[in-house]
Design a protein around this motif. Structure first.
Motif, PDB file in Angstrom:
ATOM      1  N   ILE A  53       5.730   4.643   2.468  1.00 23.83           N
ATOM      2  CA  ILE A  53       6.088   5.663   3.461  1.00 23.83           C
ATOM      3  C   ILE A  53       6.627   6.698   3.558  1.00 23.83           C
ATOM      4  O   ILE A  53       7.410   7.335   4.403  1.00 23.83           O
ATOM      5  N   PRO A  54       7.335   7.798   2.208  1.00 25.95           N
ATOM      6  CA  PRO A  54       8.254   8.193   2.251  1.00 25.95           C
ATOM      7  C   PRO A  54       8.210   9.143   3.247  1.00 25.95           C
ATOM      8  O   PRO A  54       9.392   8.826   4.036  1.00 25.95           O
ATOM      9  N   LEU A  55       7.580  10.137   3.803  1.00 25.52           N
ATOM     10  CA  LEU A  55       7.229  11.227   4.973  1.00 25.52           C
ATOM     11  C   LEU A  55       7.413  10.439   6.401  1.00 25.52           C
ATOM     12  O   LEU A  55       6.832  11.470   6.860  1.00 25.52           O
ATOM     13  N   LEU A  56       7.454   9.005   6.708  1.00 28.72           N
ATOM     14  CA  LEU A  56       6.497   9.008   7.676  1.00 28.72           C
ATOM     15  C   LEU A  56       7.183   9.746   9.343  1.00 28.72           C
ATOM     16  O   LEU A  56       6.801   9.869   9.853  1.00 28.72           O
ATOM     17  N   ALA A  57       8.654  10.500   8.718  1.00 29.05           N
ATOM     18  CA  ALA A  57       8.948  10.787  10.370  1.00 29.05           C
ATOM     19  C   ALA A  57       8.978  11.775   9.875  1.00 29.05           C
ATOM     20  O   ALA A  57       8.276  13.034  11.317  1.00 29.05           O
ATOM     21  N   GLU A  58       8.334  12.708   9.024  1.00 28.69           N
ATOM     22  CA  GLU A  58       8.366  14.079   8.682  1.00 28.69           C
ATOM     23  C   GLU A  58       6.570  14.069   9.678  1.00 28.69           C
ATOM     24  O   GLU A  58       6.080  15.397   9.620  1.00 28.69           O
ATOM     25  N   THR A  59       5.704  12.934   9.200  1.00 28.56           N
ATOM     26  CA  THR A  59       4.149  13.553   9.609  1.00 28.56           C
ATOM     27  C   THR A  59       3.849  12.767  10.443  1.00 28.56           C
ATOM     28  O   THR A  59       2.919  12.424  10.806  1.00 28.56           O
ATOM     29  N   ASN A  60       4.866  11.896  11.458  1.00 26.84           N
ATOM     30  CA  ASN A  60       4.636  11.451  12.998  1.00 26.84           C
ATOM     31  C   ASN A  60       3.991  10.116  12.779  1.00 26.84           C
ATOM     32  O   ASN A  60       2.879  10.310  13.606  1.00 26.84           O
ATOM     33  N   GLN A  61       3.708   9.501  12.080  1.00 24.16           N
ATOM     34  CA  GLN A  61       2.512   8.637  11.683  1.00 24.16           C
ATOM     35  C   GLN A  61       3.117   7.428  12.027  1.00 24.16           C
ATOM     36  O   GLN A  61       2.808   6.028  11.912  1.00 24.16           O
ATOM     37  N   ALA A  62       4.214   7.468  12.688  1.00 28.13           N
ATOM     38  CA  ALA A  62       5.282   5.931  13.620  1.00 28.13           C
ATOM     39  C   ALA A  62       4.648   5.058  13.900  1.00 28.13           C
ATOM     40  O   ALA A  62       4.074   3.930  14.352  1.00 28.13           O
ATOM     41  N   GLU A  63       3.969   5.391  15.026  1.00 28.13           N
ATOM     42  CA  GLU A  63       2.816   4.278  16.581  1.00 28.13           C
ATOM     43  C   GLU A  63       2.047   4.111  15.368  1.00 28.13           C
ATOM     44  O   GLU A  63       1.267   2.755  16.668  1.00 28.13           O
ATOM     45  N   GLN A  64       1.819   4.021  14.342  1.00 28.71           N
ATOM     46  CA  GLN A  64       0.236   3.835  13.449  1.00 28.71           C
ATOM     47  C   GLN A  64       1.160   2.132  12.814  1.00 28.71           C
ATOM     48  O   GLN A  64      -0.305   1.430  12.482  1.00 28.71           O
ATOM     49  N   TYR A  65       1.495   2.128  13.215  1.00 32.19           N
ATOM     50  CA  TYR A  65       2.551   1.551  12.567  1.00 32.19           C
ATOM     51  C   TYR A  65       3.200  -0.025  13.494  1.00 32.19           C
ATOM     52  O   TYR A  65       3.837   0.328  14.998  1.00 32.19           O
ATOM     53  N   ASP A  66       3.328  -1.231  13.627  1.00 36.19           N
ATOM     54  CA  ASP A  66       3.636  -2.551  14.326  1.00 36.19           C
ATOM     55  C   ASP A  66       5.001  -2.133  14.366  1.00 36.19           C
ATOM     56  O   ASP A  66       6.071  -2.360  15.499  1.00 36.19           O
ATOM     57  N   ARG A  67       6.420  -2.668  12.836  1.00 36.55           N
ATOM     58  CA  ARG A  67       7.583  -2.239  12.287  1.00 36.55           C
ATOM     59  C   ARG A  67       7.181  -1.061  11.772  1.00 36.55           C
ATOM     60  O   ARG A  67       6.609  -0.787  10.513  1.00 36.55           O
ATOM     61  N   ILE A  95       0.865  -1.172   0.387  1.00 38.48           N
ATOM     62  CA  ILE A  95       0.035  -0.150   0.245  1.00 38.48           C
ATOM     63  C   ILE A  95       0.840   1.102   0.126  1.00 38.48           C
ATOM     64  O   ILE A  95       1.487   1.612   0.964  1.00 38.48           O
ATOM     65  N   ASP A  96       0.927   1.876  -1.165  1.00 41.02           N
ATOM     66  CA  ASP A  96       1.837   2.888  -1.485  1.00 41.02           C
ATOM     67  C   ASP A  96       1.163   4.627  -1.752  1.00 41.02           C
ATOM     68  O   ASP A  96       0.660   4.248  -2.079  1.00 41.02           O
ATOM     69  N   ALA A  97       1.805   5.119  -0.985  1.00 45.71           N
ATOM     70  CA  ALA A  97       1.660   6.804  -0.094  1.00 45.71           C
ATOM     71  C   ALA A  97       1.621   7.656  -1.499  1.00 45.71           C
ATOM     72  O   ALA A  97       0.392   8.242  -1.756  1.00 45.71           O
ATOM     73  N   ASP A  98       2.556   6.997  -2.298  1.00 47.57           N
ATOM     74  CA  ASP A  98       3.116   7.644  -3.912  1.00 47.57           C
ATOM     75  C   ASP A  98       1.519   7.473  -4.486  1.00 47.57           C
ATOM     76  O   ASP A  98       0.774   8.174  -4.848  1.00 47.57           O
ATOM     77  N   VAL A  99       1.475   6.193  -4.935  1.00 45.55           N
ATOM     78  CA  VAL A  99       0.010   5.775  -6.043  1.00 45.55           C
ATOM     79  C   VAL A  99      -1.519   6.151  -5.059  1.00 45.55           C
ATOM     80  O   VAL A  99      -1.428   6.847  -5.855  1.00 45.55           O
ATOM     81  N   ALA A 100      -1.273   6.338  -3.843  1.00 50.60           N
ATOM     82  CA  ALA A 100      -2.852   7.253  -3.073  1.00 50.60           C
ATOM     83  C   ALA A 100      -2.261   8.566  -3.102  1.00 50.60           C
ATOM     84  O   ALA A 100      -3.852   8.986  -3.681  1.00 50.60           O
ATOM     85  N   SER A 101      -1.341   9.654  -3.248  1.00 50.20           N
ATOM     86  CA  SER A 101      -1.242  10.134  -3.784  1.00 50.20           C
ATOM     87  C   SER A 101      -1.780  10.895  -5.114  1.00 50.20           C
ATOM     88  O   SER A 101      -2.099  12.415  -5.585  1.00 50.20           O
ATOM     89  N   ARG A 102      -1.185   9.864  -6.170  1.00 51.73           N
ATOM     90  CA  ARG A 102      -2.327  10.522  -6.814  1.00 51.73           C
ATOM     91  C   ARG A 102      -3.358   9.270  -7.638  1.00 51.73           C
ATOM     92  O   ARG A 102      -4.466  10.800  -7.437  1.00 51.73           O
ATOM     93  N   ALA A 103      -4.178   9.014  -7.171  1.00 51.88           N
ATOM     94  CA  ALA A 103      -5.210   8.628  -6.275  1.00 51.88           C
ATOM     95  C   ALA A 103      -6.221   9.879  -6.089  1.00 51.88           C
ATOM     96  O   ALA A 103      -7.119   9.574  -6.921  1.00 51.88           O
ATOM     97  N   VAL A 104      -5.790  10.233  -4.881  1.00 48.67           N
ATOM     98  CA  VAL A 104      -6.933  11.125  -4.392  1.00 48.67           C
ATOM     99  C   VAL A 104      -6.529  12.146  -5.523  1.00 48.67           C
ATOM    100  O   VAL A 104      -7.858  13.389  -4.862  1.00 48.67           O
ATOM    101  N   VAL A 105      -6.146  12.505  -6.091  1.00 49.43           N
ATOM    102  CA  VAL A 105      -6.174  14.349  -7.024  1.00 49.43           C
ATOM    103  C   VAL A 105      -6.750  13.555  -8.946  1.00 49.43           C
ATOM    104  O   VAL A 105      -6.708  14.653  -9.580  1.00 49.43           O
TER     105      VAL A 105
END
Length: 202
Positions: free
Chosen positions: A111-125, A29-39
């Motif tokens: 998720i390329p910008l995982l660190a920048e967007t503070n999403q790490a806690e949402q994942y197990d690894r 599940i790729d955030a870059d693919v998602a970013s294109r799909a939602v626009v």
């Protein structure tokens, strides 16, 4: 189900790693693919962007002119904040829906910008892909046809690998050796399968 976030700086080789996992049958599940799909034309995301920035961000055929949008937000913090506020919730929703459609012992979320967007806690690894700065600069120059100075400026605008390492559980070094890369991916594949099995109580 185990949720693994794959992250790394630009041109670190994330796609090669996610492709190797995909060949093992792991849902990606790729955030870059998602970013294109939602626009895409007619989407809520594109409509909101046009409402905020006007039709100058559209091409002649009504699709998003990404270069025009990048030009607007590059040096305008408020414009960047507004763009993120519009797109990030839509991207997360798209990724959640895509994840729900692909049940598996574990999934890879790129998720390329995982660190920048503070999403790490949402994942197990957290899996960090890294390589030397010189390799990343060379890849950027070749891939995007830009100068070394431009490549260095792009790297400087992102979090450092040191910042990413603080949130990472696992690491893959991708300097271009495909056999080594696939061997490391296979090793992590078995680790994640075992962790998923243990988490499910099987």
């Amino acid at each position: 189900m185990l949720r693994v976030a794959l992250t790394g700086g630009i041109a670190s080789g994330k796609t090669a790693v996610s492709d190797a996992f995909a060949k093992l049958g792991v849902p990606i599940i790729d955030a870059d693919v998602a970013s294109r799909a939602v626009v895409e034309p007619g989407s809520e995301g594109l409509q909101q962007l046009v409402k905020r920035f006007g039709e100058d961000i559209l091409t002649a055929d009504g699709t998003l002119d990404r270069r025009a949008l990048r030009g607007i937000i590059f040096n305008d913090n408020q414009a960047r904040t507004d763009t993120n506020a519009i797109l990030h919730p839509l991207i997360r929703q798209w990724m959640q829906q895509t994840s729900a459609q692909q049940p598996a012992p574990y999934q890879i979320f790129v998720i390329p910008l995982l660190a920048e967007t503070n999403q790490a806690e949402q994942y197990d690894r957290i899996l960090l892909v890294r390589c030397s700065e010189s390799t990343r600069i060379a890849r950027l120059m070749q891939r995007d046809g830009i100068t070394e100075l431009d490549a260095r400026q792009i790297l400087a605008a992102q979090s450092s690998d040191e910042e990413r390492q603080r949130i990472a559980n696992d690491f893959i070094v991708n300097e271009g050796d495909y056999d080594e890369l696939t061997a490391n991916v296979l090793q992590l594949h078995h680790l994640y399968l075992n962790l998923a099995q243990n988490a499910s109580g099987a």
